[in-house]
Design an enzyme around this catalytic site. Sequence first.
Site, short mmCIF file in Angstrom:
data_model
loop_
_atom_site.label_atom_id
_atom_site.label_comp_id
_atom_site.label_asym_id
_atom_site.label_seq_id
_atom_site.Cartn_x
_atom_site.Cartn_y
_atom_site.Cartn_z
N GLU A 154 0.88 -1.17 0.00
CA GLU A 154 0.00 0.00 0.00
C GLU A 154 0.92 1.22 0.00
OE1 GLU A 154 -2.81 0.42 3.26
OE2 GLU A 154 -3.50 2.32 2.42
N ARG A 165 5.57 -12.93 9.53
CA ARG A 165 6.25 -11.66 9.28
C ARG A 165 7.66 -11.70 9.83
NH1 ARG A 165 2.40 -7.40 8.46
NH2 ARG A 165 3.81 -5.74 9.03
N LYS A 216 4.90 0.39 9.63
CA LYS A 216 4.89 1.74 9.06
C LYS A 216 4.36 2.76 10.05
CE LYS A 216 3.41 0.17 4.88
NZ LYS A 216 2.50 0.15 3.76
P1 ATP Z 1 3.13 -2.32 8.11
O1 ATP Z 1 2.52 -3.21 9.12
O2 ATP Z 1 4.56 -2.04 8.33
O3 ATP Z 1 2.34 -1.08 7.88
P2 ATP Z 1 1.87 -3.50 5.94
O4 ATP Z 1 1.71 -4.97 5.96
O5 ATP Z 1 0.69 -2.70 6.26
O6 ATP Z 1 3.12 -3.13 6.77
P3 ATP Z 1 1.83 -3.30 3.11
O7 ATP Z 1 2.25 -2.20 2.24
O8 ATP Z 1 0.39 -3.60 3.19
O9 ATP Z 1 2.39 -2.99 4.55
O10 ATP Z 1 2.66 -4.61 2.81
C1 ATP Z 1 2.96 -5.13 1.55
C2 ATP Z 1 3.35 -6.56 1.71
O11 ATP Z 1 4.47 -6.69 2.56
C3 ATP Z 1 2.23 -7.37 2.35
O12 ATP Z 1 2.06 -8.55 1.59
C4 ATP Z 1 2.74 -7.68 3.72
O13 ATP Z 1 2.28 -8.93 4.13
C5 ATP Z 1 4.25 -7.67 3.54
N1 ATP Z 1 4.92 -7.30 4.79
C6 ATP Z 1 4.80 -6.17 5.49
N2 ATP Z 1 5.54 -6.21 6.61
C7 ATP Z 1 6.16 -7.40 6.62
C8 ATP Z 1 7.07 -8.07 7.51
N3 ATP Z 1 7.48 -7.48 8.64
N4 ATP Z 1 7.49 -9.30 7.19
C9 ATP Z 1 7.08 -9.89 6.05
N5 ATP Z 1 6.25 -9.34 5.18
C10 ATP Z 1 5.77 -8.11 5.45
MG MG Z 2 -1.16 -2.98 5.22
#
Ligand code: ATP
Ligand code: MG
Length: 557
Positions: free
Chosen positions: A35, A260, A270
Amino acid sequence: METDNKKGHFIESIIIKDIENNKNKGKVLTRFPPEPNGYLHIGHAKSICLNFNMANKFNGKCNLRFDDSNPAKEKQVYIDSIKSTVNWLGFEFGTPLFASDYFEKLHDFAVELIKKGKAYVCSLSADDIRKYRGTLKEPGKDSPYRKRSVEENLDLFTRMKNGEFDEGEHILRAKIDMKSPNINLRDPIIYRVKKASHPRTHDKWCIYPMYDFAHCLSDSLEGITHSLCSLEFEDHRPLYDWTLDEIKTPCHPQQIEFARMNINYTVLSKRKLQRLVEENLVQGWDDPRLPTLEGMKRRGYTPESIRNFCNTIGVSKKESRIDMTLLENCLRDDLNEKAPRVMAVLRPLKVTIENYPADRTEELTAKNHPQKEDMGTRNITFSKEIYVEMDDFMEDPPKKFFRLGPGREVRLRYAYLVTCTKVIKDSAGIIKELICTYDPDSRGGNAPDGRKVKGTIHWVNANDCIDAKVRLYDRLFKDENPEQGKQDFIENLNPDSLTELESCKLEKGLINAVPGNVYQFERLGYFCLDSKEDRKNNSVFNRAVSLRDTWAKRLKK
Ligand code: ATP
Ligand code: MG
């Protein structure tokens, strides 16, 4: 490029089986779906490496798709940063894709659901929706609007789309089961009114699909075969499958979840990173102390080291915290191979060599890498005045201190053997300068009579060096798990995470350094030119990581 985990992980096994069974005609198409509401961090790198590695390994493709369905938080700068970061990590994605490119189709899918009687416009307030939803222990209650006719729903949804309602007045919900033990299936919201301008579709839409609706359908529209996501989406999988079963779509990708990445002494979310930036606890999103990929790049991390780290930790279903040292070791391993060696003095102590001619400057040959002949040599200069590291002198040294002390002899790397003859102090007793003599017959560092000199220290020519500011970094948090416990994670910040040394002296050749090129400052660690500071004023170097060396540890503080 490196290969993925040798043994292969559970996702790889699933894919191999699918190919054997000719599922999806043996094709593999994955996607990385960020995102664009912030910058990527090292956790995202795990997902990026996994998705691209699986595609590359099985002759498939991986799409970069922006899940841009919440305009309130998304920005073009994030889109640009994410694209260049994925490229920087070393992955090719072709033309980036956007969920917003599918808004028309997603809207039509929602209409299809309404027509099937599987979606309805609900006019409960946000508060009431929450109350009706029930809890983990109690089932939810049907919304009084659940029985609206298809015609009424179509009419209201069209009017939502036309901008006749304010945010929150009406929403579109899937009609599934308010009593489901899985809360995600209790008539989840699939469309809401949002009067925000979208970075790409601008003001074309004022209704936007929810993540759970947009994501599975985007996957399907692209023909994704394996939709890999982190574990928190496990409970959303039934909704993913329900949506694709109810709507006529090109294909039904398989969602597979993995744990994760968590790393100790830092935070990977984030939202939390945003707080650190907004409260000015760090200096921007690319602060080299942050685990953002832009910050790590600025600090001197190489894409290879990050990919290796992701491959080393592997992929599993079990959450764990990875030791920060593992990440640092991946960087050291990579830089040890690649980084040219140079000499730099971080805390300078002037040394005057009393028996060296005042008007002489001589050129010496130094190796750019101790083992790699092909990295060549360079010339460095030597003269009567040099700088050595303050920590390399002790007035009253213990026996095992093989560096400088009164009357002690050391080797100046690539130069001569010198012996300290005098210590000059100011009126407050602070050491200001050392006087040494050198052995003119020891050029290159060996004593002509074969006498043993154990210690070798680095130095720079005081008359032929550049001034620089050097930033040393320590862990961002004091606590291994900063998010643990009741207190705010901010309380766990390490107040000493940044040390700035103002008057460092570097070998002259570093005037040609460019950001992204990492050097080993001998005995001190790996450093790179900061990419943000204007070089006209002063060179600023960041320490990417220290050496394993025990000397380095002593010099750290
Ligand atoms: P955050 O929790 O940091 O805001 P998010 O999951 O909301 O991260 P996205 O932009 O939605 O961020 O993530 C894009 C992809 O990255 C998703 O498929 C998510 O599962 C993966 N992702 C995000 N953080 C991690 C992590 N710590 N380990 C593995 N994959 C991750
Ligand atoms: Mg997200």
